[in-house]
Write a protein that holds these residues in place. Structure first.
Motif, PDB file in Angstrom:
ATOM      1  N   LEU A  73      10.900  11.726  -7.874  1.00 27.73           N
ATOM      2  CA  LEU A  73       9.962  10.748  -7.871  1.00 27.73           C
ATOM      3  C   LEU A  73       9.053  10.461  -6.711  1.00 27.73           C
ATOM      4  O   LEU A  73       8.131   9.911  -6.904  1.00 27.73           O
ATOM      5  N   SER A  74       9.878  10.586  -5.645  1.00 26.58           N
ATOM      6  CA  SER A  74       9.060  10.471  -4.326  1.00 26.58           C
ATOM      7  C   SER A  74       9.829  11.335  -3.323  1.00 26.58           C
ATOM      8  O   SER A  74      10.844  11.354  -3.255  1.00 26.58           O
ATOM      9  N   ILE A  75       9.082  11.268  -2.147  1.00 28.91           N
ATOM     10  CA  ILE A  75       9.532  12.104  -1.057  1.00 28.91           C
ATOM     11  C   ILE A  75      10.869  11.321  -0.628  1.00 28.91           C
ATOM     12  O   ILE A  75      11.642  11.812   0.081  1.00 28.91           O
ATOM     13  N   ASP A  76      10.655   9.950  -0.767  1.00 28.36           N
ATOM     14  CA  ASP A  76      11.778   8.916  -0.250  1.00 28.36           C
ATOM     15  C   ASP A  76      13.197   9.327  -0.884  1.00 28.36           C
ATOM     16  O   ASP A  76      14.128   9.104  -0.310  1.00 28.36           O
ATOM     17  N   ASP A  77      13.130  10.026  -2.027  1.00 27.24           N
ATOM     18  CA  ASP A  77      14.370  10.367  -2.811  1.00 27.24           C
ATOM     19  C   ASP A  77      15.203  11.458  -2.002  1.00 27.24           C
ATOM     20  O   ASP A  77      16.438  11.752  -2.327  1.00 27.24           O
TER      21      ASP A  77
ATOM     22  N   GLY B 245      -0.647   6.850 -10.232  1.00 22.76           N
ATOM     23  CA  GLY B 245      -1.537   6.020  -9.691  1.00 22.76           C
ATOM     24  C   GLY B 245      -1.643   6.333  -8.433  1.00 22.76           C
ATOM     25  O   GLY B 245      -2.151   7.501  -7.858  1.00 22.76           O
ATOM     26  N   MET B 246      -1.837   5.391  -7.298  1.00 21.25           N
ATOM     27  CA  MET B 246      -2.026   5.769  -5.867  1.00 21.25           C
ATOM     28  C   MET B 246      -0.838   5.487  -5.183  1.00 21.25           C
ATOM     29  O   MET B 246      -0.628   5.375  -3.988  1.00 21.25           O
ATOM     30  N   HIS B 247       0.236   6.008  -5.751  1.00 22.19           N
ATOM     31  CA  HIS B 247       1.683   5.893  -5.261  1.00 22.19           C
ATOM     32  C   HIS B 247       2.088   7.439  -4.480  1.00 22.19           C
ATOM     33  O   HIS B 247       1.863   7.482  -3.184  1.00 22.19           O
ATOM     34  N   GLU B 248       2.577   8.330  -5.440  1.00 17.06           N
ATOM     35  CA  GLU B 248       2.976   9.535  -4.752  1.00 17.06           C
ATOM     36  C   GLU B 248       2.590  10.780  -5.721  1.00 17.06           C
ATOM     37  O   GLU B 248       2.692  10.602  -6.840  1.00 17.06           O
TER      38      GLU B 248
ATOM     39  N   SER C 167       0.851  -1.159   0.151  1.00 23.02           N
ATOM     40  CA  SER C 167       0.128  -0.090  -0.250  1.00 23.02           C
ATOM     41  C   SER C 167       0.809   1.468   0.043  1.00 23.02           C
ATOM     42  O   SER C 167       0.388   2.279  -0.401  1.00 23.02           O
ATOM     43  N   ARG C 168       2.114   1.102   0.419  1.00 24.30           N
ATOM     44  CA  ARG C 168       3.177   2.211   0.202  1.00 24.30           C
ATOM     45  C   ARG C 168       3.543   2.568  -1.122  1.00 24.30           C
ATOM     46  O   ARG C 168       3.556   3.689  -1.521  1.00 24.30           O
TER      47      ARG C 168
ATOM     48  N   ARG D  74      -2.701   9.464  -3.677  1.00 25.99           N
ATOM     49  CA  ARG D  74      -1.095   9.748  -3.786  1.00 25.99           C
ATOM     50  C   ARG D  74      -0.699  10.841  -3.060  1.00 25.99           C
ATOM     51  O   ARG D  74       0.301  10.931  -2.388  1.00 25.99           O
ATOM     52  N   VAL D  75      -1.423  12.022  -2.834  1.00 20.30           N
ATOM     53  CA  VAL D  75      -1.267  13.057  -1.937  1.00 20.30           C
ATOM     54  C   VAL D  75      -1.058  12.689  -0.511  1.00 20.30           C
ATOM     55  O   VAL D  75      -0.150  13.087  -0.052  1.00 20.30           O
ATOM     56  N   ALA D  76      -1.928  11.834  -0.258  1.00 15.89           N
ATOM     57  CA  ALA D  76      -1.635  11.411   1.151  1.00 15.89           C
ATOM     58  C   ALA D  76      -0.318  10.674   1.416  1.00 15.89           C
ATOM     59  O   ALA D  76       0.406  10.924   2.462  1.00 15.89           O
ATOM     60  N   ARG D  77       0.121   9.857   0.598  1.00 21.01           N
ATOM     61  CA  ARG D  77       1.152   9.139   0.868  1.00 21.01           C
ATOM     62  C   ARG D  77       2.366   9.945   0.937  1.00 21.01           C
ATOM     63  O   ARG D  77       3.366   9.789   1.506  1.00 21.01           O
ATOM     64  N   SER D  78       2.496  10.995  -0.033  1.00 23.68           N
ATOM     65  CA  SER D  78       3.696  11.888  -0.051  1.00 23.68           C
ATOM     66  C   SER D  78       3.565  12.635   1.063  1.00 23.68           C
ATOM     67  O   SER D  78       4.547  13.043   1.811  1.00 23.68           O
ATOM     68  N   ASN D  79       2.261  13.110   1.488  1.00 21.41           N
ATOM     69  CA  ASN D  79       2.391  13.944   2.887  1.00 21.41           C
ATOM     70  C   ASN D  79       2.746  13.424   3.937  1.00 21.41           C
ATOM     71  O   ASN D  79       3.290  13.964   4.849  1.00 21.41           O
TER      72      ASN D  79
END
Lengths: 421, 398
Positions: free
Chosen positions: B86-90, B209-212, A197-198, B252-257
């Protein structure tokens, strides 16, 4: 009369539990004698202490023949098989056209005669795999189909599944069904967890597998049909099988080598080469499945060989095809788990030799006087690195690319002839 | 913040206030008041102001009339060296500080309207949108153009993809155009990451998608910093209690936030019906609530999410009416939060479904308009940082 002797071998027969040094003599493609006091004759192979075991029987191989030869043909699959120590393969019915009548079973057998391994066909459970119309299970059995499967899709309709199991019981046919609730896992591309889900991937919960396994166990009990729960991937489904076996319900279950060697973390960074069906699950599932093989709850380990060209894999994760080639890594990946002390050598060999032979009614898969001389020599400690470019399969989609492996087949003998090494 | 108000400091520090300045410059107090409020002094008055300031013992140069210089792309001594977003993880914390500082710099309208156009001069920015979007796409387009880039927008949703072209075919086509920056929105999670492996330019994820949706999270944080700074705080996110509410599952906004706010030290809460909360979301470093009352208690910020009807393949909530009753933000539910709490929404809003109009349109609580305004500035900052990192890498290669 042609003779072949393997000397100085550690002969392991998982059926009888025999494990001892000595010589094995094959005459006319049949094992005629083995043991410490056998005199070698004919062509001599010095095993130099390596393990001599029955050739592997892989109950779940997909090729693209007929219909999608760009993925794999029976001939290329056979090359991959012998390189991996596999001497018998069962071809899944998901071809184009689908193997749903006698003539296609016959076609597979004819193509198989030209190959260097024993090729068997699994018939489709339903016409064109539609999940609704019964196929001619009796006639296909007579034509030589060793088992019946609906491919990647389960028989969703419980009433149809009940009829299949009860009808096939009169032919003693083995019915393989995927443990997957189709509506609960609809649209899923991964295992449902915190991890997927992440990544923003839709997941199938392990419960989807458990529900279908429970249903099929109940139907097998009701009908007395021979059920194989095809490729379980979760600890939950393993529990279902364990409980059923403890109640003496005669069911069998298989697991793919991928699920014994990999877990969901392998799809990290959207590696579509590790996108599989069923999806890779958590580490606790993997460890449970390994213990399931060791204690005999899981009968069979399959390669789930599913060749896909790069074009079907190099897509965004959700759109990419699922599946991996496995014939060449089946034995090595299992031996690597043995080397890690996660898997018992004899239990693993049994799950790839005598157990599938018994389920399919084959003579091979054991070392016994009079059994076919399908044999492999195994170096259980040989280190090597899996390089997808060097695979013999026509498609190179393996999640093991770049992985260090321990152990491999160094020689493969099928029908008394050396076919690899 | 200093760049916003150089007029203020000139008027206060040199002349001693608006009225003394008006007398010294021989202009009406309302004119000076205008400069004071705008924070800037029109160019035609610079000569006058410089001359009079000399009488007051201050030597002004044209530099004093320009806003602050563009900040350096490094924070705490760490240079910004990321090539993709690409992702906040970057990103590490110093990277985030660099991006936010640059975003804040471009927030100054004077900078934004007449920015240093050499930042992206000679560079090509391609907007590649596989899903329809207006605000994100246009905001990147404006950001790129203001910094001097050539901007091309490709609406792939309606063209070659329908003809069977795969994402990597598109990448090959794009490579032939030699873009420097590629902004991608795609319906599949991980698609921008796949593109980044195959194209030779910087890739910015504008939602996959539902990612970031990392640029949205950055602009949300920049908006929050501004809001808390102007309301007497220090503009820090650290220690704030922030509730993200609604359709978390598809967002995806929630995951990044969640990732970004956690990194900045906020206490993050996820509030929504169980069917719209992802599996094991409590392991994301956020507390999960299914009830708005307990979820919003003591919150400094409420981020509402759009109920994504288009991604809902099944029944997730029984009806919009029931959803609004239990999970829509209205005055009553806003009352559970801290006094003076702010409300945010990434847009577009479903009014009357997840948020009531009177809350959304109340300028005292709603930051929704500010979020849109911040969007362009934040994206200018991101483009700037990536472009400099590219140049640095190029220099090293030479």
């Amino acid at each position: 009369m042609s003779a072949l002797s393997i000397i100085n071998a550690r002969i392991i027969d998982p059926t009888s539990g025999y494990d001892g040094g000595g010589t094995l003599l094959c005459e006319d493609g049949i094992i005629s004698k083995f043991g410490p006091d056998v005199t070698a004759k004919g062509e001599i192979i010095d095993a130099d202490g390596l393990i001599c075991a029955p050739g592997l029987i892989d109950m779940r191989v997909s090729t693209g023949e007929p219909g999608r030869e760009n993925r794999e043909t029976i001939a290329t699959a056979a090359q991959a098989a012998v390189a991996g120590g596999v001497t018998s393969i069962v071809i899944m019915p998901e071809t184009n056209p689908v193997i749903d009548d006698m003539s296609l079973v016959d076609f597979i057998h004819r193509r198989g005669e030209e190959a260097s391994v024993n090729v068997y066909a699994a018939g489709a459970l339903s016409k064109n795999l539609d999940g609704k119309t019964l196929t001619e299970i009796g006639l296909m059995s007579e034509a030589g189909a060793v088992m019946f499967s609906n491919g990647a899709q389960p028989i969703a309709d419980s009433r149809i599944m009940r009829r299949l199991l009860s009808y096939s019981a009169s032919f003693n046919a083995l019915i393989a069904n995927r443990a997957m609730d189709p509506s609960l896992s609809a649209g899923s591309v991964a295992h449902e967890s915190d991890f997927s889900s992440r990544l923003g991937l839709t997941g199938a919960p392990a419960a989807a597998e458990r529900i279908m396994a429970e249903r099929d166990v109940a139907l097998a009990e009701l009908t007395g049909g021979r059920l194989l729960i095809d490729m379980i991937s979760s600890a939950e489904a393993l529990q279902v099988v364990r409980r059923a076996k403890s109640r003496d319900i005669e069911i069998a279950c298989s697991v793919s080598i991928n699920h014994l060697a990999l877990n969901e973390v392998d799809i990290g960074d959207y590696r579509t080469f590790a996108k599989l069906d069923p999806p890779l699950r958590e580490e606790r599932d993997r460890l449970a499945l390994l213990s399931g093989v060791n204690d005999g709850t899981i009968d069979v380990i399959v390669s789930a060989h599913d060749p896909r060209p790069a074009g079907e894999k190099r897509l965004p994760f959700a759109e990419a095809g699922a599946g991996a080639v496995g014939l060449e890594v089946l034995l090595s990946a299992a031996l690597s788990q043995v080397a890690d002390e996660k898997l018992d050598l004899v239990a693993a060999l049994a799950a790839m030799t005598c157990n599938p032979a018994t389920l399919l009614g084959l003579e091979s898969g054991r070392i016994a006087e009079g059994a076919p001389a399908d044999l492999i020599l195994i170096d259980p400690h040989a280190p090597w690195v899996c390089d997808s470019d060097k695979l013999l399969s026509r498609s190179k989609n393996t999640p093991f690319d770049g992985r260090r492996m321990t152990g491999r087949a160094v020689k493969t003998i099928c029908g008394g002839k050396v076919v690899f090494g | 913040m200093c760049s916003m108000s150089y007029a203020k400091s000139i008027i206060d520090d040199i002349f001693g206030g608006i009225r003394p300045a008006a007398r010294a410059l021989e202009r009406s107090a309302s004119t000076i008041q205008g400069w004071y409020e705008a924070g800037t002094i029109p160019q035609k008055h610079w000569v006058d102001v410089t001359r009079v300031a000399k009488d007051f013992g201050h030597h002004l140069t044209p530099d004093d009339f320009y806003p602050a210089k563009t900040p350096a792309t490094s924070s705490f001594g760490y240079p910004f060296e990321k090539l993709h977003c690409l992702s906040i993880d970057d990103f590490q914390r110093p990277d985030i500080e660099t991006l936010l500082t640059l975003g804040e710099h471009y927030l100054d309208l004077n900078v934004q309207k007449s920015p240093d156009r050499s930042v992206l001069k000679g560079k090509t920015l391609v907007n590649l949108f596989f899903e329809n979007s207006t605000r994100t796409e246009k905001s990147f387009e404006v950001a790129g153009k203001r910094l001097g880039a050539d901007v091309i927008s490709m609406q792939v949703a309606s063209s070659s993809v329908k003809k069977g072209e795969t994402l990597l075919d598109t990448a090959t086509t794009l490579n032939a155009m030699n873009p420097d920056l590629l902004v991608v929105r795609h319906g599949s999670s991980g698609a921008p990451a796949l593109l980044a492996q195959k194209v030779s330019c910087s890739v910015i994820n504008a939602g996959d998608g539902m990612h970031e949706h990392p640029t949205q999270a950055l602009l949300d944080v920049l908006t929050l910093r501004q809001a808390f700074a102007t309301h007497g705080g220090d503009g820090q996110i650290d220690g704030l209690r922030i509730a993200i509410c609604g359709d978390i599952l598809h967002s995806r906004v929630a995951r990044s936030n969640v990732k970004l706010l956690n990194m900045l030290g906020a206490e993050v809460r996820l509030v929504g019906p169980p069917t719209l909360i992802p599996t094991d979301a409590d392991r994301w470093g956020a507390d999960v609530f299914h009830d708005m009352k307990t979820g919003l208690t003591g919150c400094d910020v409420i981020m509402m999410l759009r109920l994504q009807m288009e991604r809902m393949s099944g029944a997730f909530v029984p009806s919009k009416r029931e959803y609004f009753h239990f999970h829509g933000l209205d005055r009553a539910k806003l009352g559970y939060a801290k006094d003076g709490a702010f409300v945010m929404h990434p847009g577009p809003m479903n009014r009357g479904v997840e948020i009531s109009s009177d809350v959304a349109d109340d300028p005292d609580v709603s930051l929704i308009t500010q979020q849109v305004e911040t969007g362009v500035a934040m994206r200018m900052g991101i483009l700037h940082a990536l472009s400099e990192a590219q140049d640095k890498q190029m220099d090293r290669k030479l």
